[in-house]
Scaffold this motif. Sequence first.
Motif, mmCIF file in Angstrom:
data_model
loop_
_atom_site.group_PDB
_atom_site.id
_atom_site.type_symbol
_atom_site.label_atom_id
_atom_site.label_comp_id
_atom_site.label_asym_id
_atom_site.label_seq_id
_atom_site.Cartn_x
_atom_site.Cartn_y
_atom_site.Cartn_z
ATOM 1 N N GLY A 10 0.866 -1.334 -0.042
ATOM 2 C CA GLY A 10 -0.010 0.086 0.131
ATOM 3 C C GLY A 10 0.887 1.263 0.007
ATOM 4 O O GLY A 10 2.010 1.155 -0.365
ATOM 5 N N PRO A 11 0.200 2.304 0.466
ATOM 6 C CA PRO A 11 0.739 3.709 0.084
ATOM 7 C C PRO A 11 2.146 3.843 0.893
ATOM 8 O O PRO A 11 2.189 3.598 2.048
ATOM 9 C CB PRO A 11 -0.480 4.675 0.727
ATOM 10 C CG PRO A 11 -1.149 3.766 1.555
ATOM 11 C CD PRO A 11 -1.315 2.232 1.097
ATOM 12 N N ASN A 12 2.991 4.593 0.262
ATOM 13 C CA ASN A 12 4.167 5.187 0.787
ATOM 14 C C ASN A 12 5.119 4.059 0.953
ATOM 15 O O ASN A 12 6.413 4.450 1.258
ATOM 16 C CB ASN A 12 3.861 5.743 2.135
ATOM 17 C CG ASN A 12 3.144 6.881 2.293
ATOM 18 O OD1 ASN A 12 3.279 8.022 1.517
ATOM 19 N ND2 ASN A 12 2.053 6.848 3.007
ATOM 20 N N GLY A 17 13.190 2.521 2.589
ATOM 21 C CA GLY A 17 14.725 2.842 2.546
ATOM 22 C C GLY A 17 14.908 4.338 2.705
ATOM 23 O O GLY A 17 16.047 4.569 3.162
ATOM 24 N N LYS A 18 13.910 5.166 2.294
ATOM 25 C CA LYS A 18 14.425 6.619 2.388
ATOM 26 C C LYS A 18 13.247 7.032 3.602
ATOM 27 O O LYS A 18 13.469 8.072 4.215
ATOM 28 C CB LYS A 18 13.854 7.241 1.255
ATOM 29 C CG LYS A 18 14.733 7.087 0.103
ATOM 30 C CD LYS A 18 14.659 7.694 -1.317
ATOM 31 C CE LYS A 18 15.466 7.219 -2.370
ATOM 32 N NZ LYS A 18 14.715 7.736 -3.764
ATOM 33 N N ARG A 19 12.170 6.436 3.603
ATOM 34 C CA ARG A 19 10.975 6.794 4.509
ATOM 35 C C ARG A 19 11.379 6.329 5.810
ATOM 36 O O ARG A 19 11.293 5.191 6.147
ATOM 37 C CB ARG A 19 9.692 6.111 4.057
ATOM 38 C CG ARG A 19 8.416 6.256 4.897
ATOM 39 C CD ARG A 19 7.478 5.278 4.826
ATOM 40 N NE ARG A 19 6.327 5.697 5.578
ATOM 41 C CZ ARG A 19 5.483 5.000 5.629
ATOM 42 N NH1 ARG A 19 5.188 3.576 5.029
ATOM 43 N NH2 ARG A 19 4.373 5.143 6.445
ATOM 44 N N PRO A 21 13.702 5.513 7.954
ATOM 45 C CA PRO A 21 14.481 4.398 8.151
ATOM 46 C C PRO A 21 14.651 4.003 9.333
ATOM 47 O O PRO A 21 14.935 2.587 9.748
ATOM 48 C CB PRO A 21 15.963 4.719 7.460
ATOM 49 C CG PRO A 21 15.809 6.191 7.360
ATOM 50 C CD PRO A 21 14.483 6.737 7.453
ATOM 51 N N GLU A 22 14.658 4.800 10.402
ATOM 52 C CA GLU A 22 14.563 4.491 11.853
ATOM 53 C C GLU A 22 13.530 3.561 12.298
ATOM 54 O O GLU A 22 13.497 3.021 13.219
ATOM 55 C CB GLU A 22 14.958 5.867 12.600
ATOM 56 C CG GLU A 22 13.649 6.437 12.908
ATOM 57 C CD GLU A 22 13.339 7.401 11.659
ATOM 58 O OE1 GLU A 22 14.210 7.258 10.765
ATOM 59 O OE2 GLU A 22 12.582 8.332 11.882
ATOM 60 N N ILE A 23 12.416 3.686 11.544
ATOM 61 C CA ILE A 23 11.141 2.900 12.068
ATOM 62 C C ILE A 23 11.000 1.780 10.748
ATOM 63 O O ILE A 23 10.831 0.761 11.326
ATOM 64 C CB ILE A 23 9.833 3.913 11.630
ATOM 65 C CG1 ILE A 23 9.966 4.834 12.849
ATOM 66 C CG2 ILE A 23 8.584 3.157 12.022
ATOM 67 C CD1 ILE A 23 8.779 6.208 12.728
ATOM 68 N N TYR A 24 11.283 2.223 9.471
ATOM 69 C CA TYR A 24 10.910 1.167 8.538
ATOM 70 C C TYR A 24 12.250 0.458 7.791
ATOM 71 O O TYR A 24 12.038 -0.533 7.126
ATOM 72 C CB TYR A 24 10.225 1.672 7.402
ATOM 73 C CG TYR A 24 8.728 2.254 7.792
ATOM 74 C CD1 TYR A 24 8.783 3.615 8.146
ATOM 75 C CD2 TYR A 24 7.669 1.209 8.075
ATOM 76 C CE1 TYR A 24 7.341 3.883 8.373
ATOM 77 C CE2 TYR A 24 6.395 1.718 8.554
ATOM 78 C CZ TYR A 24 6.308 3.114 8.973
ATOM 79 O OH TYR A 24 5.236 3.547 9.279
ATOM 80 N N LEU A 29 12.160 -0.995 -1.457
ATOM 81 C CA LEU A 29 10.900 -2.058 -2.104
ATOM 82 C C LEU A 29 11.472 -2.865 -2.907
ATOM 83 O O LEU A 29 11.188 -4.266 -3.062
ATOM 84 C CB LEU A 29 9.774 -1.284 -2.692
ATOM 85 C CG LEU A 29 8.679 -1.852 -2.963
ATOM 86 C CD1 LEU A 29 7.680 -2.154 -1.921
ATOM 87 C CD2 LEU A 29 7.429 -0.997 -3.926
ATOM 88 N N ALA A 30 12.536 -2.495 -3.611
ATOM 89 C CA ALA A 30 13.191 -3.525 -4.520
ATOM 90 C C ALA A 30 13.897 -4.837 -4.227
ATOM 91 O O ALA A 30 13.674 -5.774 -4.488
ATOM 92 C CB ALA A 30 14.103 -2.881 -5.564
#
Length: 144
Positions: A10-12, A17-19, A21-24, A29-30
Amino acid sequence: MAKPIYVLNGPNLNRLGKREPEIYGKATLADVENYCREAAGSHPVVFRQSNSEAQIIDWIHEAIDEGAGIIINPAAFTFVSMAIMDALKMFPGPIIELHITNIHRREPMYHNSLVSKVATAVIAGLGADGYRTATSAMLRLIAA
Ligand code: DHK
């Protein structure tokens, strides 16, 4: 030809990798798509991401006719989209709801998943590696 495993995002999640990064985390996505394809081995995988609720619903409808199983990270739609929940109700095969983070350890707005009401299983908090786990588990679910 075996029916593919659909991995829907889904969204975002296109910004992984850029979003935050301390959380995700730092995986893109690749990278995540590669994790799924490696874990699936010879089993076909359809891997997609959209920021549009309607597009995700259309892909779920496609999977109803074409797919063996659905792994879905609906991202923010998880908590608000009855439309995605209703589409998933029509899917005849196993559904694994996936979250990179442990949504139950986050802010309260992340605690009530509508998708969990129709999912076969939920994986949350394993980071991007959760996609590998979900794909391996899905292979066993569709073979059962
Ligand atoms: C991803 C998002 O984009 C958030 O909106 C969810 C989920 C959490 C994840 O952990 O993969 O709440």
